[in-house]
Design a protein around this motif. Structure first.
Motif, mmCIF file in Angstrom:
data_model
loop_
_atom_site.group_PDB
_atom_site.id
_atom_site.type_symbol
_atom_site.label_atom_id
_atom_site.label_comp_id
_atom_site.label_asym_id
_atom_site.label_seq_id
_atom_site.Cartn_x
_atom_site.Cartn_y
_atom_site.Cartn_z
ATOM 1 N N LYS A 11 0.869 -1.176 0.000
ATOM 2 C CA LYS A 11 0.000 0.000 0.000
ATOM 3 C C LYS A 11 0.902 1.222 0.000
ATOM 4 C CE LYS A 11 -3.778 1.785 2.781
ATOM 5 N NZ LYS A 11 -4.588 1.496 3.957
ATOM 6 N N TYR A 13 1.257 5.360 -0.422
ATOM 7 C CA TYR A 13 0.608 6.672 -0.437
ATOM 8 C C TYR A 13 1.451 7.629 -1.260
ATOM 9 C CZ TYR A 13 -2.273 5.019 3.399
ATOM 10 O OH TYR A 13 -3.151 4.314 4.170
ATOM 11 N N THR A 108 -2.976 -3.523 7.144
ATOM 12 C CA THR A 108 -3.677 -3.284 5.877
ATOM 13 C C THR A 108 -2.730 -3.292 4.690
ATOM 14 O OG1 THR A 108 -3.464 -0.876 6.109
ATOM 15 C CG2 THR A 108 -5.462 -1.898 6.995
ATOM 16 N N ASP A 109 -1.548 -3.847 4.864
ATOM 17 C CA ASP A 109 -0.511 -3.828 3.837
ATOM 18 C C ASP A 109 -0.828 -4.804 2.709
ATOM 19 O OD1 ASP A 109 1.763 -3.324 2.420
ATOM 20 O OD2 ASP A 109 3.103 -4.352 3.796
ATOM 21 N N MET A 113 -5.425 -1.082 -1.345
ATOM 22 C CA MET A 113 -6.276 -0.898 -0.184
ATOM 23 C C MET A 113 -6.691 0.557 0.035
ATOM 24 S SD MET A 113 -6.849 -3.813 1.399
ATOM 25 C CE MET A 113 -7.238 -3.312 3.056
ATOM 26 N N CYS A 114 -6.000 1.493 -0.550
ATOM 27 C CA CYS A 114 -6.271 2.915 -0.324
ATOM 28 C C CYS A 114 -6.529 3.604 -1.651
ATOM 29 C CB CYS A 114 -5.085 3.563 0.381
ATOM 30 S SG CYS A 114 -5.282 5.313 0.654
ATOM 31 N N SER A 117 -3.545 5.504 -3.064
ATOM 32 C CA SER A 117 -2.258 4.813 -3.065
ATOM 33 C C SER A 117 -2.040 4.111 -4.389
ATOM 34 C CB SER A 117 -2.199 3.795 -1.921
ATOM 35 O OG SER A 117 -3.119 2.779 -2.127
ATOM 36 N N ASN A 119 0.868 1.280 -6.397
ATOM 37 C CA ASN A 119 2.003 0.378 -6.243
ATOM 38 C C ASN A 119 3.109 0.782 -7.212
ATOM 39 O OD1 ASN A 119 0.871 -1.338 -4.311
ATOM 40 N ND2 ASN A 119 -0.372 -2.263 -5.892
#
Length: 121
Positions: A11, A13, A108-109, A113-114, A117, A119
């Motif tokens: 995840k 940001y 939450t890794d 998921m965000c 965010s 990858n």
């Protein structure tokens, strides 16, 4: 033994400017080049801390690169790095009622998921 690579959390940001320059940042980090003004938000080296901010220019030091924990965020400029930290803290508090960002991020890794965010690999 090859050149160490920057490891990323599932995840990631991104600050606004980092998101706009994601392709250039990705290229620079793959080549081991310095991206001016880039800050990485990582899990802490000292477990008593929450997260660390390191300017990418220090990645030229092989020892720092080899010991660098996984990166959870990227920002262009120190102010944006603090904004990303604020975003992570807000999301953590909203989800858990606490400010334990490190634990929240580890739980939450996972990729995607965000909403803000991305990858980078």
């Amino acid at each position: 033994m090859g050149t160490p690579k920057v490891k990323f959390s599932g995840k990631l940001y991104l600050g606004t400017r980092a998101e706009e320059q994601e392709a250039e940042i990705r290229r620079a980090l793959r080549k081991g080049a310095w991206f001016p003004g880039l800050f990485l938000i990582t899990y802490p080296l000292n477990e008593a801390e929450q997260l660390d901010i390191i300017e990418a220019k220090y990645l030229r030091n092989d020892i720092i690169l080899r010991t660098l924990p996984p990166v959870v965020g990227l920002a262009v400029g120190k102010r944006e790095a603090y904004e990303v930290l604020t975003q992570i803290a807000g999301e953590t508090f909203q989800a858990t009622g606490s400010c334990d960002m490190k634990t929240y991020l580890r739980q939450t890794d996972a990729p995607g998921m965000c909403t803000r965010s991305r990858n980078i690999s």
